[in-house]
Design a protein around this motif. Structure first.
Motif, mmCIF file in Angstrom:
data_model
loop_
_atom_site.group_PDB
_atom_site.id
_atom_site.type_symbol
_atom_site.label_atom_id
_atom_site.label_comp_id
_atom_site.label_asym_id
_atom_site.label_seq_id
_atom_site.Cartn_x
_atom_site.Cartn_y
_atom_site.Cartn_z
ATOM 1 N N THR A 129 1.255 -9.596 -22.823
ATOM 2 C CA THR A 129 1.820 -10.934 -22.993
ATOM 3 C C THR A 129 2.932 -11.281 -22.016
ATOM 4 O OG1 THR A 129 3.378 -10.157 -24.676
ATOM 5 C CG2 THR A 129 1.252 -11.025 -25.461
ATOM 6 N N HIS A 130 3.249 -10.357 -21.091
ATOM 7 C CA HIS A 130 4.285 -10.715 -20.108
ATOM 8 C C HIS A 130 4.132 -9.872 -18.855
ATOM 9 C CE1 HIS A 130 8.318 -12.471 -19.125
ATOM 10 N NE2 HIS A 130 8.195 -11.532 -18.197
ATOM 11 N N CYS A 131 3.827 -10.546 -17.774
ATOM 12 C CA CYS A 131 3.465 -9.836 -16.560
ATOM 13 C C CYS A 131 3.784 -10.723 -15.360
ATOM 14 C CB CYS A 131 1.959 -9.574 -16.667
ATOM 15 S SG CYS A 131 1.338 -8.445 -15.477
ATOM 16 N N HIS A 132 3.801 -10.117 -14.163
ATOM 17 C CA HIS A 132 4.071 -10.878 -12.935
ATOM 18 C C HIS A 132 3.058 -10.467 -11.863
ATOM 19 C CE1 HIS A 132 7.910 -12.323 -14.571
ATOM 20 N NE2 HIS A 132 8.074 -11.094 -15.032
ATOM 21 N N LEU A 133 1.794 -10.763 -12.107
ATOM 22 C CA LEU A 133 0.753 -10.330 -11.157
ATOM 23 C C LEU A 133 0.740 -11.130 -9.856
ATOM 24 C CD1 LEU A 133 -2.434 -9.520 -13.273
ATOM 25 C CD2 LEU A 133 -0.792 -7.949 -12.264
ATOM 26 N N GLY A 182 8.436 -20.342 -19.427
ATOM 27 C CA GLY A 182 9.123 -19.059 -19.260
ATOM 28 C C GLY A 182 8.849 -18.468 -17.894
ATOM 29 N N GLU A 183 9.593 -17.427 -17.415
ATOM 30 C CA GLU A 183 10.588 -16.947 -18.322
ATOM 31 C C GLU A 183 11.928 -17.581 -18.022
ATOM 32 O OE1 GLU A 183 10.185 -12.626 -16.411
ATOM 33 O OE2 GLU A 183 12.019 -12.796 -17.592
ATOM 34 N N ILE A 184 12.567 -18.018 -19.102
ATOM 35 C CA ILE A 184 13.841 -18.704 -19.005
ATOM 36 C C ILE A 184 14.845 -17.965 -19.900
ATOM 37 C CG2 ILE A 184 12.655 -20.897 -18.594
ATOM 38 C CD1 ILE A 184 13.365 -21.723 -21.465
ATOM 39 N N LEU A 223 11.493 -13.340 -27.737
ATOM 40 C CA LEU A 223 12.500 -12.692 -26.892
ATOM 41 C C LEU A 223 11.797 -11.531 -26.219
ATOM 42 C CD1 LEU A 223 14.707 -14.446 -28.119
ATOM 43 C CD2 LEU A 223 16.149 -12.414 -28.201
ATOM 44 N N HIS A 224 11.484 -11.731 -24.945
ATOM 45 C CA HIS A 224 10.667 -10.751 -24.249
ATOM 46 C C HIS A 224 11.527 -9.566 -23.812
ATOM 47 C CE1 HIS A 224 10.259 -9.724 -19.948
ATOM 48 N NE2 HIS A 224 11.148 -10.646 -19.742
ATOM 49 N N CYS A 225 10.882 -8.398 -23.686
ATOM 50 C CA CYS A 225 11.576 -7.155 -23.303
ATOM 51 C C CYS A 225 12.827 -6.979 -24.179
ATOM 52 C CB CYS A 225 11.939 -7.180 -21.826
ATOM 53 S SG CYS A 225 12.270 -5.530 -21.170
ATOM 54 N N THR A 227 3.985 -5.703 -20.543
ATOM 55 C CA THR A 227 4.359 -4.704 -19.528
ATOM 56 C C THR A 227 5.550 -5.119 -18.677
ATOM 57 O OG1 THR A 227 2.816 -5.624 -17.918
ATOM 58 C CG2 THR A 227 2.024 -3.768 -19.278
ATOM 59 N N ASP A 228 5.686 -6.429 -18.386
ATOM 60 C CA ASP A 228 6.642 -6.903 -17.375
ATOM 61 C C ASP A 228 6.311 -6.318 -16.003
ATOM 62 O OD1 ASP A 228 8.631 -8.669 -16.698
ATOM 63 O OD2 ASP A 228 10.293 -7.360 -17.271
ATOM 64 N N ALA A 229 5.039 -5.957 -15.801
ATOM 65 C CA ALA A 229 4.605 -5.416 -14.513
ATOM 66 C C ALA A 229 4.916 -6.417 -13.392
ATOM 67 C CB ALA A 229 3.104 -5.134 -14.558
HETATM 68 NI NI NI Z 1 9.505 -10.688 -16.579
#
Ligand code: NI
Length: 254
Positions: free
Chosen positions: A5-9, A90-92, A152-154, A202-204
Motif C-alpha cells: 500500500t505504499h511504494c515509490h516505483l 499523499g504522501e503529505i 499514518l504510513h510507516c 514497503t516504502d520501496a
Molecule cells: Ni514513502
C-alpha cells in the motif's frame, strides 16, 4: 494475495528493471501496488506508471521535505492529475526529523492542511507521513481531518498516539522496520491493533525488511512484513494477507 500500500516505483532505482520487479511481485502474490508522489514531478510519474501497468495505483501529493515544490497553484495542478487510478492524496504530512527550523515547520503544517483540503475536494483518502512530529500530526488530524479517512504510513509513534488515530477511524501502515532488531515500540503497537486498522507496505526503494535490510527494497518484500505481523500477533500468514488486503481495498476503493 497481498497489496503493497505504499511504494515509490517511479524512483530512479527502478529505471533498469521495473518490469522485472513487477514480475517478481506478481509471483509473490503481491497483486496491487500503490505508488505515492513526493513532488509534482514524481506525482506525474506515479500517475503515468498507473496508466501503464494494471496492478499499479497512484497517490499524488507534496511530501513535507519537498515544501519548496509547493506554491499557490500546486493543489490545482495535483487535482488535474486525477484519473480513476489515482486513489489517494499523499504522501503529505510533517517531517521534523529533517526539518529543525520552526518557521519551515509552520510552512509544512500549512501545506499539509491545504492538501487535506484537496483530499476533501477530491473525495479521496489520505496517506500521511509523520516523522518525529507525532504531536502536531495528531493535532492537525483531530482539528482538520475529522471528516477524512486515511493512514499514518510507516507508523513510528506510541501506542497512546495510535489509539487516538484509531478513534478518528484512521489506520496505521507497517513497513520493514517492524522486522528490525531495534524496532522499539512498534511490535507492542501492532500486537494491540485490531485487524481492521492495519495496512502493510514497503516504502520501496527504502527500508527493506530483514533479511534484505540495507538493500534496495521492492514490493515482493511486503510478504516479510506480513510474516512478522503473523508471528507477533499469533496469526497465520493467510489471515494477515486476507485482512490487510480487505483493509486496503476498503480504504482506497480498489
Ligand atoms: Ni514513502
Amino acid at each position: 494475495m497481498f497489496i503493497d500500500t505504499h511504494c515509490h516505483l517511479e524512483d530512479d532505482k527502478f529505471t533498469e528493471d521495473r518490469a522485472e520487479v513487477l514480475t517478481r511481485a506478481r509471483a509473490a502474490q503481491v497483486e496491487r501496488i500503490i505508488n505515492f508522489g513526493s513532488t509534482l514531478t514524481s506525482s506525474v510519474a506515479v500517475v503515468e506508471l498507473a496508466k501503464k501497468f494494471p496492478e499499479l495505483y497512484a497517490g499524488v501529493g507534496i511530501h513535507p521535505e519537498e515544501i519548496d515544490d509547493f506554491d499557490a497553484k500546486t493543489c490545482a495542478t495535483l487535482a488535474e492529475l486525477v484519473t480513476d487510478k489515482v486513489i489517494a492524496v499523499g504522501e503529505i504530512g510533517l517531517d521534523y526529523h529533517w526539518e529543525k527550523d520552526s518557521e519551515r515547520r509552520l510552512i509544512q503544517q500549512k501545506i499539509f492542511i491545504e492538501q487535506l483540503d484537496l483530499a476533501r475536494q477530491l473525495k479521496l483518502p489520505v496517506c500521511v507521513h509523520d516523522r518525529d512530529a507525532h504531536g502536531d500530526t495528531l493535532k492537525i488530524l483531530q482539528t482538520e481531518a475529522r471528516d477524512l479517512r486515511g493512514v499514518l504510513h510507516c507508523y513510528s509513534g506510541s501506542l497512546e498516539t495510535a489509539k487516538e488515530v484509531w478513534k478518528l477511524g484512521w489506520l496505521i501502515g507497517v513497513d520493514g522496520p517492524l522486522t528490525f532488531k531495534n524496532s522499539a515500540k512498534l511490535p507492542e503497537v501492532v500486537k494491540a491493533t485490531s485487524r481492521d486498522m492495519l495496512l502493510i507496505e514497503t516504502d520501496a526503494p527504502y527500508l527493506a525488511p530483514t533479511p534484505y535490510r540495507g538493500k534496495r527494497n521492492e514490493p515482493t518484500y511486503v510478504v516479510e512484513v506480513a510474516k512478522k505481523l503473523a508471528e507477533l500477533r499469533g496469526e497465520t500468514l493467510e489471515e494477515v494477507a486476507a485482512y490487510t488486503t480487505a483493509n486496503a481495498k476498503a480504504l482506497y476503493a480498489i
